[in-house]
Design a protein around this motif. Structure first.
Motif, short mmCIF file in Angstrom:
data_model
loop_
_atom_site.label_atom_id
_atom_site.label_comp_id
_atom_site.label_asym_id
_atom_site.label_seq_id
_atom_site.Cartn_x
_atom_site.Cartn_y
_atom_site.Cartn_z
N GLU A 40 33.97 29.15 52.47
CA GLU A 40 33.68 29.35 51.05
C GLU A 40 33.90 30.81 50.60
O GLU A 40 33.62 31.15 49.44
CB GLU A 40 32.27 28.90 50.68
CG GLU A 40 31.96 27.44 50.99
CD GLU A 40 32.93 26.49 50.29
OE1 GLU A 40 33.34 25.52 50.90
OE2 GLU A 40 33.29 26.78 49.13
N ARG A 83 35.89 33.80 49.09
CA ARG A 83 36.98 33.81 48.12
C ARG A 83 37.79 35.09 48.26
O ARG A 83 37.24 36.18 48.46
CB ARG A 83 36.42 33.72 46.70
CG ARG A 83 35.71 32.43 46.42
CD ARG A 83 35.05 32.44 45.05
NE ARG A 83 34.43 31.17 44.76
CZ ARG A 83 35.06 30.14 44.20
NH1 ARG A 83 36.32 30.26 43.84
NH2 ARG A 83 34.43 29.00 43.98
N THR A 129 49.28 25.97 35.64
CA THR A 129 48.52 25.28 36.69
C THR A 129 49.10 25.68 38.03
O THR A 129 50.30 25.97 38.15
CB THR A 129 48.58 23.76 36.52
OG1 THR A 129 49.95 23.33 36.55
CG2 THR A 129 47.96 23.34 35.18
N ASP A 187 41.31 27.88 43.96
CA ASP A 187 40.28 27.70 42.94
C ASP A 187 40.68 28.52 41.71
O ASP A 187 40.95 29.73 41.82
CB ASP A 187 38.92 28.15 43.46
CG ASP A 187 37.82 27.87 42.45
OD1 ASP A 187 36.82 28.59 42.48
OD2 ASP A 187 37.99 26.93 41.62
N THR A 188 40.73 27.89 40.55
CA THR A 188 41.06 28.57 39.29
C THR A 188 39.90 28.41 38.34
O THR A 188 39.43 27.29 38.10
CB THR A 188 42.32 27.96 38.66
OG1 THR A 188 43.38 28.04 39.60
CG2 THR A 188 42.70 28.71 37.41
N GLN A 189 39.42 29.52 37.78
CA GLN A 189 38.29 29.50 36.84
C GLN A 189 38.63 30.36 35.63
O GLN A 189 39.33 31.37 35.74
CB GLN A 189 37.02 30.03 37.50
CG GLN A 189 36.52 29.15 38.65
CD GLN A 189 35.24 29.71 39.25
OE1 GLN A 189 34.81 30.81 38.89
NE2 GLN A 189 34.63 28.96 40.17
N ASN A 190 38.07 29.96 34.50
CA ASN A 190 38.19 30.74 33.26
C ASN A 190 36.81 31.26 32.88
O ASN A 190 35.84 30.50 32.84
CB ASN A 190 38.75 29.90 32.11
CG ASN A 190 40.22 29.53 32.34
OD1 ASN A 190 40.95 30.31 32.92
ND2 ASN A 190 40.60 28.34 31.90
N ASN A 191 36.70 32.59 32.59
CA ASN A 191 35.41 33.17 32.22
C ASN A 191 35.32 33.35 30.71
O ASN A 191 36.20 32.98 29.97
CB ASN A 191 35.21 34.51 32.96
CG ASN A 191 36.40 35.43 32.77
OD1 ASN A 191 36.99 35.44 31.70
ND2 ASN A 191 36.76 36.16 33.81
N ARG A 192 34.22 33.96 30.30
CA ARG A 192 34.00 34.11 28.86
C ARG A 192 35.01 35.05 28.21
O ARG A 192 35.28 34.98 27.02
CB ARG A 192 32.59 34.68 28.61
CG ARG A 192 31.48 33.81 29.16
CD ARG A 192 30.14 34.47 28.91
NE ARG A 192 29.10 33.85 29.70
CZ ARG A 192 27.86 34.31 29.73
NH1 ARG A 192 27.53 35.36 29.00
NH2 ARG A 192 26.95 33.70 30.48
N SER A 216 41.73 34.34 33.31
CA SER A 216 41.70 33.34 34.37
C SER A 216 41.55 34.05 35.71
O SER A 216 42.15 35.10 35.95
CB SER A 216 42.97 32.48 34.36
OG SER A 216 44.07 33.26 34.71
N SER A 217 40.72 33.47 36.58
CA SER A 217 40.47 34.02 37.91
C SER A 217 41.05 33.05 38.92
O SER A 217 40.69 31.87 38.97
CB SER A 217 38.97 34.21 38.13
OG SER A 217 38.71 34.61 39.46
N SER A 242 41.65 32.35 42.89
CA SER A 242 41.09 32.74 44.19
C SER A 242 41.58 31.79 45.27
O SER A 242 41.79 30.59 45.03
CB SER A 242 39.56 32.73 44.18
OG SER A 242 39.07 33.62 43.19
#
Length: 749
Positions: free
Chosen positions: A149, A151, A169, A181-186, A190-191, A193
């Protein structure tokens, strides 16, 4: 504003027409079209003439034209059908970058009366740019002690398109150890990892090679790849950690070099060198970040390095890495967002596009002279501008749309009172303190073609000796035009006519620019004594104006023909004249006559005769008349004289140099009775030749008199023209005759 009308179709059309008319009469409206980027040349955009309510037949007479500050050559209008079409390649990314809105603003200008319409053409994005990673290969070092886990941040791909075409994508090659792993923050970033799924074993696999693929949302989709080379290392099992994953700071664009932006802090629970941390920008470092900021590797302080510019870049996203000094280095990561604040550091800019310069002095008021656009790189009040024009000139500024102005003629022009104007356009922004800029435009008043070329005198007389070399310059004509520029550029040409059986252009030519007149072939006085022709001068105005001048070219004679002896009377042999003379004749008796003619004229045709000594001759016994050619005795003959006398008569003209011919006369001395018989037989033939000689002499005398009279008349005419010329051209008198390609004229001329 929304209008709702419940009437029928006819009423709705009437209402729409009234609304459109109201918009146009209010000073112009705005049309909106759209076109996809990369559209081919000629792609239809819109029926702009029809939508603006203009008739197709009015487009050319009313000077229908487009104007655009940015890339005005991308779109064009077909003046035959009024269709707006794509003229050259449109690249939305080059035109607007990653801006969500991208439009081309056009000004449509028509004259008589002046109207300005504003057209906005939206450029729609197409999926023409694939995702691009910063590197083609990415090396990652991971200790085998890292737990599942964990990153590892990756650099995502960038796509120059917008909207769904830039929605990326990612997918990773299937494997047992890593996931994506792809994440979007406030903050809308885009992050990406790389997540470790299970513990690594360096003894089992030392290096993992994975392919990361990015796909956009276009149809068809485009992809980009990066190869991940993951090296598994041992030892140091604690990575440095930052207080926050994302830091946000603000800095003024006029901050001095070395200004502290932020001091980052990362901690590492390890001890010794495994806990010593070195700070750095995570590679690859963008050129913009490397130019603007520096980081202290020990303290983590980030300071300004280069000059910041809000107009060039408003936000910097900096990836920072903290690496310990363990045998197997471990790293912690964070992101720093630096927002640049604007100040009023950009003066306004003025761009002047000349449309119709120079302007003719007969231009009507309200004519658009030039387009003026103003811009300011600042934002807010710092970017709000006002535009003014230097007063007391027959021009004014008319605001057309946002930051666009038209320079319009306000009153009539008079080139004779003022031929040019120096205008100054001043623009100020709303900052505090205010900044301004000026631009000068020189408006030249063009002349109209109202003056024809004029020669100094209507006729010129030129004297040229015959036998001139081909291509010889014989005269130069000069006409002056009171207009300017093209209206005063004079070109010369011959007024063609026939000279006998031949065209004038076979004798002479005139240089179109210099006005030099050339003789194309040797002139022959015996063939052509006077050549009279006209030269035309035309200016380059529209329509052209012109005038003519007459040239009289007198061909002067040269001594190029030797005297020609007339054929002796019948019965003479070998070209010599044989005469029988009685010994009883006394002094002064004419025994023979030498006859000759010369094709030249004047002195060159005036012949004289001389008696030359010859073998077996008695020069003292005979003499020859200097101008008559008559051979006569000088004394009475006696028995002691030689019975056969050979006389040589030299016939010479008066040219320079003189040309000659020689005649031979054989004189036989006989007794009186014999001479009477021979004389009676030769009497008839002698009479015929005497008559022929008289005719030749008569014609020669008439020709000499005619040429002399013509020359005297020409000189008198030339003297009269010179006396009647204006005083500025010189003293009254004929002046020295113009002789070209020949020696000076002799005293007879």
């Amino acid at each position: 504003m929304v209008f709702i009308w419940r009437g029928g179709p006819t009423s709705q059309r009437l209402l729409l027409s009234l609304l459109l008319l109201a918009f146009w009469e209010a000073g112009g409206g705005q049309l909106h079209y759209s076109v996809p980027e990369e559209a081919k040349h000629g792609t239809f955009v819109g029926r702009i003439a029809q939508d603006l309510g203009l008739e197709l037949a009015e487009l050319v007479p009313r000077l229908f034209r487009l104007a655009s500050k940015d890339r005005g050559d991308l779109l064009e209008v077909n003046l035959q059908n009024g269709i707006l079409f794509v003229n050259s390649r449109i690249d939305r990314e080059e035109l607007c970058g990653r801006s969500a809105e991208c439009s081309i603003h056009l000004e449509v200008i028509v004259d008589r009366p002046l109207q300005v319409f504003h057209v906005e053409v939206e450029v729609k994005d197409i999926n023409d740019n694939p995702p691009v990673f910063p590197e083609s290969k990415k090396r990652i070092i991971i200790a085998e002690s890292r737990p599942p886990e964990t990153r590892f941040p990756l650099d995502g791909a960038s796509d120059a398109d917008i909207g769904v075409n830039s929605a990326l994508t990612y997918r990773l090659d299937p494997n047992d150890y890593f996931a994506l792993d792809t994440q979007n923050n406030r903050e809308q970033t885009s992050s990406l990892s790389l997540v470790l799924k299970k513990t690594l074993d360096r003894e089992e696999i030392q290096e993992h090679s994975l392919l990361l693929t990015a796909s956009d949302g276009g149809k068809p989709e485009l992809t980009g790849t990066v190869q991940l080379l993951i090296t598994v290392l041992d030892v140091n099992d604690n990575a440095p950690e930052f207080d926050q994953s994302i830091y946000k700071v603000r800095v003024l664009e006029n901050a001095f070099n070395g200004t502290l932006v932020i001091k980052l802090n990362a901690t590492d629970p390890d001890e010794g060198t495994n806990g010593d941390i070195v700070y750095s920008f995570r590679r690859p470092v963008s050129p913009a970040v490397a130019y603007a900021f520096t980081i202290n590797p020990k303290s983590g302080e980030i300071r300004t390095k280069g000059k910041l510019d809000f107009e060039e870049k408003k936000l910097y996203e900096i990836s920072v890495e903290a690496v310990d000094k363990g045998n197997i280095p471990m790293a912690g990561h964070c992101t720093l967002l630096v927002e640049v604040l604007d100040i009023n550091d950009n003066a306004p800019e003025v761009t002047i596009t000349s449309l119709s310069l120079p302007i003719r002095e007969d231009t009507q008021p309200s004519t658009v002279i030039a387009l003026i656009s103003v811009s300011d790189g600042d934002s807010g009040a710092n970017g709000q501008m006002t535009c003014t024009l230097t007063p007391h000139v027959p021009f004014k500024l008319v605001s057309t749309f946002k930051n666009y102005y038209s320079l319009v003629l306000d009153s009539a022009l008079d080139r004779e009172s003022k031929s040019d104007y120096q205008l100054v356009v001043t623009v100020r922004d709303g900052g505090s303190p205010s900044l301004w800029a000026t631009a000068s435009v020189s408006v030249e008043v063009a002349d109209v073609n109202d003056n024809a070329p004029a020669f100094a005198q209507p006729e010129y007389t030129v004297f040229v000796k015959e036998n001139n070399p081909p291509g010889c310059h014989i005269f130069t004509v000069l006409a002056r035009d009171a207009d300017t520029q093209e209206n005063a550029r004079v070109s010369y040409s011959l007024v063609e006519r026939r000279v006998g059986e031949r065209a004038l252009s076979s004798y002479v030519s005139v240089h179109a620019e210099s006005g030099k007149v050339y003789a194309l072939q040797p002139l022959d006085h015996e063939e052509l004594e006077l050549l009279r022709f006209q030269v035309s001068a035309r200016d380059a105005g529209v329509p052209p104006l012109g005038s003519n001048v007459t040239l009289q070219v007198f061909v002067l004679d040269e001594n190029d023909n030797a005297p020609a002896l007339l054929a002796p009377r019948a019965g003479s042999a070998g070209g010599a004249v044989t005469e029988l003379v009685s010994r009883s004749v006394g002094a002064g008796h004419v025994v023979a006559k030498v006859r000759a003619v010369d094709a030249d004229s004047g002195y060159n045709a005036w012949l004289s005769y001389e008696l030359q000594p010859a073998a077996g001759s008695a020069r003292s016994l005979f003499r020859v008349g200097l101008y008559t050619g008559e051979i006569s005795t000088t004394r009475a003959l006696d028995e002691a004289d030689v019975p056969r006398q050979r006389l040589l008569v030299l016939v010479k003209d008066h040219g320079e140099p003189a040309l000659t011919a020689t005649a031979t006369v054989l004189v036989s001395l006989v007794e009186s009775g014999q001479a009477q018989k021979v004389s009676s037989r030769a009497l008839a033939g002698s009479a015929v030749q005497e008559a022929a000689l008289v005719d030749v002499n008569v014609y020669l005398i008439i020709a000499i008199c005619a040429v002399s009279s013509l020359l005297v008349l020409t000189l008198l005419l030339y003297t009269a023209l010179r006396c009647s010329a204006p005083p500025s051209e010189g003293a009254c008198g004929p002046g020295k005759p113009r002789l070209v390609c020949s020696s000076a004229v002799g005293s007879w001329s």
